[in-house]
Design a protein around this motif. Structure first.
Motif, PDB file in Angstrom:
ATOM      1  N   SER A  55      89.386  57.306  51.490  1.00 13.05           N
ATOM      2  CA  SER A  55      89.666  56.382  52.589  1.00 13.05           C
ATOM      3  C   SER A  55      89.297  54.941  52.264  1.00 13.05           C
ATOM      4  N   TYR A  56      90.127  54.021  52.722  1.00  7.49           N
ATOM      5  CA  TYR A  56      89.863  52.589  52.578  1.00  7.49           C
ATOM      6  C   TYR A  56      89.392  51.966  53.879  1.00  7.49           C
ATOM      7  N   GLY A  57      89.140  52.797  54.896  1.00  8.08           N
ATOM      8  CA  GLY A  57      88.711  52.275  56.192  1.00  8.08           C
ATOM      9  C   GLY A  57      87.215  52.444  56.400  1.00  8.08           C
ATOM     10  N   ASN A  58      86.794  52.524  57.645  1.00  7.33           N
ATOM     11  CA  ASN A  58      85.380  52.751  57.960  1.00  7.33           C
ATOM     12  C   ASN A  58      85.202  54.161  58.517  1.00  7.33           C
ATOM     13  N   PHE A  59      85.949  55.089  57.941  1.00 11.51           N
ATOM     14  CA  PHE A  59      85.954  56.481  58.405  1.00 11.51           C
ATOM     15  C   PHE A  59      86.475  57.350  57.262  1.00 11.51           C
ATOM     16  N   LEU A  60      86.263  58.657  57.408  1.00 13.16           N
ATOM     17  CA  LEU A  60      86.667  59.581  56.341  1.00 13.16           C
ATOM     18  C   LEU A  60      87.109  60.899  56.979  1.00 13.16           C
ATOM     19  N   CYS A  61      88.224  61.452  56.490  1.00 16.57           N
ATOM     20  CA  CYS A  61      88.683  62.753  56.978  1.00 16.57           C
ATOM     21  C   CYS A  61      88.164  63.852  56.060  1.00 16.57           C
ATOM     22  N   VAL A  62      87.368  64.742  56.626  1.00 16.71           N
ATOM     23  CA  VAL A  62      86.786  65.848  55.872  1.00 16.71           C
ATOM     24  C   VAL A  62      87.633  67.090  56.140  1.00 16.71           C
ATOM     25  N   ALA A  63      87.911  67.845  55.066  1.00 16.44           N
ATOM     26  CA  ALA A  63      88.822  68.993  55.184  1.00 16.44           C
ATOM     27  C   ALA A  63      88.065  70.317  55.172  1.00 16.44           C
ATOM     28  N   PHE A  64      88.520  71.240  56.015  1.00 14.80           N
ATOM     29  CA  PHE A  64      88.004  72.618  56.016  1.00 14.80           C
ATOM     30  C   PHE A  64      89.176  73.542  55.736  1.00 14.80           C
ATOM     31  N   SER A  65      88.862  74.822  55.464  1.00 14.00           N
ATOM     32  CA  SER A  65      89.948  75.666  54.965  1.00 14.00           C
ATOM     33  C   SER A  65      90.935  76.107  56.042  1.00 14.00           C
ATOM     34  N   ASP A  66      90.513  76.183  57.286  1.00 16.48           N
ATOM     35  CA  ASP A  66      91.497  76.479  58.335  1.00 16.48           C
ATOM     36  C   ASP A  66      91.092  75.855  59.661  1.00 16.48           C
ATOM     37  N   SER A  67      92.002  75.902  60.609  1.00 18.56           N
ATOM     38  CA  SER A  67      91.788  75.185  61.868  1.00 18.56           C
ATOM     39  C   SER A  67      90.671  75.826  62.697  1.00 18.56           C
ATOM     40  N   GLU A  68      90.490  77.128  62.524  1.00 17.03           N
ATOM     41  CA  GLU A  68      89.441  77.814  63.290  1.00 17.03           C
ATOM     42  C   GLU A  68      88.053  77.331  62.853  1.00 17.03           C
ATOM     43  N   ILE A  69      87.874  77.251  61.533  1.00 15.53           N
ATOM     44  CA  ILE A  69      86.592  76.769  61.008  1.00 15.53           C
ATOM     45  C   ILE A  69      86.376  75.312  61.436  1.00 15.53           C
ATOM     46  N   THR A  70      87.446  74.526  61.386  1.00 16.27           N
ATOM     47  CA  THR A  70      87.348  73.120  61.781  1.00 16.27           C
ATOM     48  C   THR A  70      86.840  73.003  63.220  1.00 16.27           C
ATOM     49  N   ALA A  71      87.407  73.817  64.112  1.00 11.82           N
ATOM     50  CA  ALA A  71      86.998  73.786  65.525  1.00 11.82           C
ATOM     51  C   ALA A  71      85.546  74.226  65.675  1.00 11.82           C
ATOM     52  N   LYS A  72      85.145  75.231  64.886  1.00 15.66           N
ATOM     53  CA  LYS A  72      83.753  75.710  64.961  1.00 15.66           C
ATOM     54  C   LYS A  72      82.779  74.662  64.440  1.00 15.66           C
ATOM     55  N   VAL A  73      83.170  73.979  63.375  1.00 20.37           N
ATOM     56  CA  VAL A  73      82.306  72.924  62.824  1.00 20.37           C
ATOM     57  C   VAL A  73      82.163  71.802  63.850  1.00 20.37           C
ATOM     58  N   ASN A  74      83.281  71.416  64.470  1.00 15.09           N
ATOM     59  CA  ASN A  74      83.234  70.357  65.484  1.00 15.09           C
ATOM     60  C   ASN A  74      82.277  70.739  66.608  1.00 15.09           C
ATOM     61  N   ASP A  75      82.384  71.974  67.052  1.00 20.29           N
ATOM     62  CA  ASP A  75      81.529  72.463  68.124  1.00 20.29           C
ATOM     63  C   ASP A  75      80.063  72.470  67.687  1.00 20.29           C
ATOM     64  N   GLY A  76      79.812  72.934  66.468  1.00 20.50           N
ATOM     65  CA  GLY A  76      78.453  72.981  65.944  1.00 20.50           C
ATOM     66  C   GLY A  76      77.844  71.587  65.799  1.00 20.50           C
ATOM     67  N   LEU A  77      78.675  70.629  65.421  1.00 22.29           N
ATOM     68  CA  LEU A  77      78.197  69.241  65.301  1.00 22.29           C
ATOM     69  C   LEU A  77      77.847  68.691  66.685  1.00 22.29           C
ATOM     70  N   LEU A  78      78.713  68.931  67.659  1.00 24.40           N
ATOM     71  CA  LEU A  78      78.467  68.457  69.030  1.00 24.40           C
ATOM     72  C   LEU A  78      77.139  69.001  69.559  1.00 24.40           C
ATOM     73  N   ARG A  79      76.890  70.278  69.284  1.00 30.25           N
ATOM     74  CA  ARG A  79      75.657  70.905  69.768  1.00 30.25           C
ATOM     75  C   ARG A  79      74.424  70.267  69.153  1.00 30.25           C
ATOM     76  N   GLN A  80      74.618  69.620  67.998  1.00 30.51           N
ATOM     77  CA  GLN A  80      73.482  68.920  67.379  1.00 30.51           C
ATOM     78  C   GLN A  80      73.548  67.414  67.626  1.00 30.51           C
ATOM     79  N   GLY A  81      74.402  67.036  68.556  1.00 30.29           N
ATOM     80  CA  GLY A  81      74.444  65.628  68.958  1.00 30.29           C
ATOM     81  C   GLY A  81      75.276  64.732  68.073  1.00 30.29           C
ATOM     82  N   VAL A  82      76.160  65.305  67.266  1.00 36.83           N
ATOM     83  CA  VAL A  82      77.006  64.473  66.410  1.00 36.83           C
ATOM     84  C   VAL A  82      78.451  64.546  66.903  1.00 36.83           C
ATOM     85  N   ILE A  83      78.975  63.415  67.325  1.00 34.94           N
ATOM     86  CA  ILE A  83      80.360  63.387  67.803  1.00 34.94           C
ATOM     87  C   ILE A  83      81.254  62.849  66.695  1.00 34.94           C
ATOM     88  N   VAL A  84      82.161  63.690  66.191  1.00 28.87           N
ATOM     89  CA  VAL A  84      83.187  63.221  65.256  1.00 28.87           C
ATOM     90  C   VAL A  84      84.525  63.386  65.959  1.00 28.87           C
TER      91      VAL A  84
END
Ligand SMILES: *Cc1c(COP(=O)(O)O)cnc(C)c1O
Length: 373
Positions: free
Chosen positions: A305-334
């Motif tokens: 990325s050339y911006g002030n952000f970065l797209c991180v990839a996971f192997s499927d959409s289910e894992i992506t949703a779980k990671v997002n949820d797990g991050l939120l539970r620890q106070g990290v909003i992506v």
């Protein structure tokens, strides 16, 4: 109740999904510490000169702002070495992007943009009843030669973001020049440079500064913003550079007082504090490296990325949703970006060293989600 009265082009619009506000997450989960890395906001805040200017201006709260944004345009003209008559300011660059669509396109016309490009482009096309033509991405970014081939007699506007949001991709000078020189002159090219400051001074990047091409291409418009590197997102201020004649039409249809007084005074002060912008750029560079290093250690992939952000990839959409949820539970909003068709990625904005560590620690605690595969 009103569905039969809604204009057809309006009823088809899917709403823009913003990042989750900090207060909402704190209310929901009662978390002590929240890092919001979801909206590409400035982790260093704003220049103290800008905040001081807003404080001093508070006494004027009952007055309408200067509808011509005289002082802001004068300062921009001087800073950019570009004539005032070729500058329009907007309530964020978002407003200006939409106004361009209103000036140039209507029902039956075509507006071209890239797959995975900024969500405001399809919305701008829909609002005016134009047909949005989405050109498939190449390596997550703009395929400029495919976009050129997508031009028809009905094409009125092409929206490009360089760098792009949400993917952070960039197109280089040679590719850009090959493109702009071949676009028919009746097609308006809007070059969205919301992340301009983060790349324009980088020595190792072959960046095409849109402003340099305005003299030769009168069908080109360049938009920039005070929301990202300048840290004034809440005030809403952006600007559009282009040929006087087009800027004149934008000025005719914008609201007479579209940019509020505080945005105007803050933007003027922020422009004069380029050392703050430099600190922002330096922090972003370090933070980007910090996050890339952490992600590499976790065995994850990302879109450079050339911006002030970065797209991180996971192997499927289910894992992506779980990671997002797990991050939120620890106070990290992506930012989940499934609405862009990017169901396997999460976009993280570069924060302060502390926020980046909060993100990486939380992500690391979730690594069993992808390592168990
Ligand atoms: C953030 C952003 C903008 C608009 O920001 P404003 O706050 O409306 O000025 C425009 N384009 C892209 C690609 C962006 O990421």
């Amino acid at each position: 109740m009103f569905e039969h009265q809604i204009q057809p082009q309006i009823s088809g619009i899917t709403p823009y999904i913003p990042g989750k506000p900090i207060s909402e997450l704190q209310r929901e989960l009662k978390l002590p510490r929240v890092s919001k890395l979801a909206s590409n906001e400035n982790p260093l805040g704003a220049s103290l000169k800008a905040t001081a200017a807003v404080q001093a201006a508070i006494a004027d709260i009952a007055l309408y702002p200067d509808g011509s944004a005289f002082t802001l345009k004068k300062n921009l003209a001087k800073f950019l070495e570009y004539p005032e008559s070729g500058i329009a300011v907007g309530n964020g660059s978002n407003e200006l992007l939409e106004l361009v669509a209103r000036v140039f396109a209507g029902p039956g016309d075509e507006i071209i943009y890239a797959q995975y490009a900024f969500a405001v482009y399809p919305i701008s096309a829909q609002v005016v009843g134009a047909n949005g033509i989405e050109v498939p991405a190449k390596n997550w970014g703009h395929d400029l030669s495919a976009m050129l081939n997508a031009i028809t007699e009905r094409t009125k506007i092409i929206y490009l973001a360089n760098p792009n949001n949400p993917t952070g991709t960039l197109f280089e000078v040679e590719e850009w020049e090959a493109f702009i020189s071949k676009v028919p002159r009746h097609v308006i090219v809007v070059l969205d440079e919301a992340y301009y400051e983060f790349v324009s001074k980088a020595v190792d990047v072959n960046y095409a500064n849109g402003q340099d091409y305005l003299k030769d291409y009168h069908n080109l418009l360049v938009s920039r913003t005070f929301s990202k590197a300048y840290g004034l997102a809440s005030l809403r201020a952006g600007y559009l550079l282009g040929h006087d004649e087009i800027i004149g039409y934008i000025n005719r249809i914008r609201e007479p007082f579209n940019v509020n007084h505080f945005a105007q005074v803050a933007a003027v002060a922020a422009l004069k504090d380029q050392s703050f912008v430099q600190r922002v750029i330096d922090n972003n560079q370090q933070g980007m490296q910090q996050i890339i290093d952490g992600i590499n250690l976790l065995g994850l992939e990302y879109i450079p990325s050339y911006g002030n952000f970065l797209c991180v990839a996971f192997s499927d959409s289910e894992i992506t949703a779980k990671v997002n949820d797990g991050l939120l539970r620890q106070g990290v909003i992506v930012r989940p970006i499934a609405n862009y068709g990017l169901t396997k990625h999460l976009r993280v904005s570069i924060g302060t060293d502390k926020e980046n560590r909060h993100f990486l620690d939380a992500l690391s605690s979730l690594s069993k989600l992808w390592k168990s595969l």
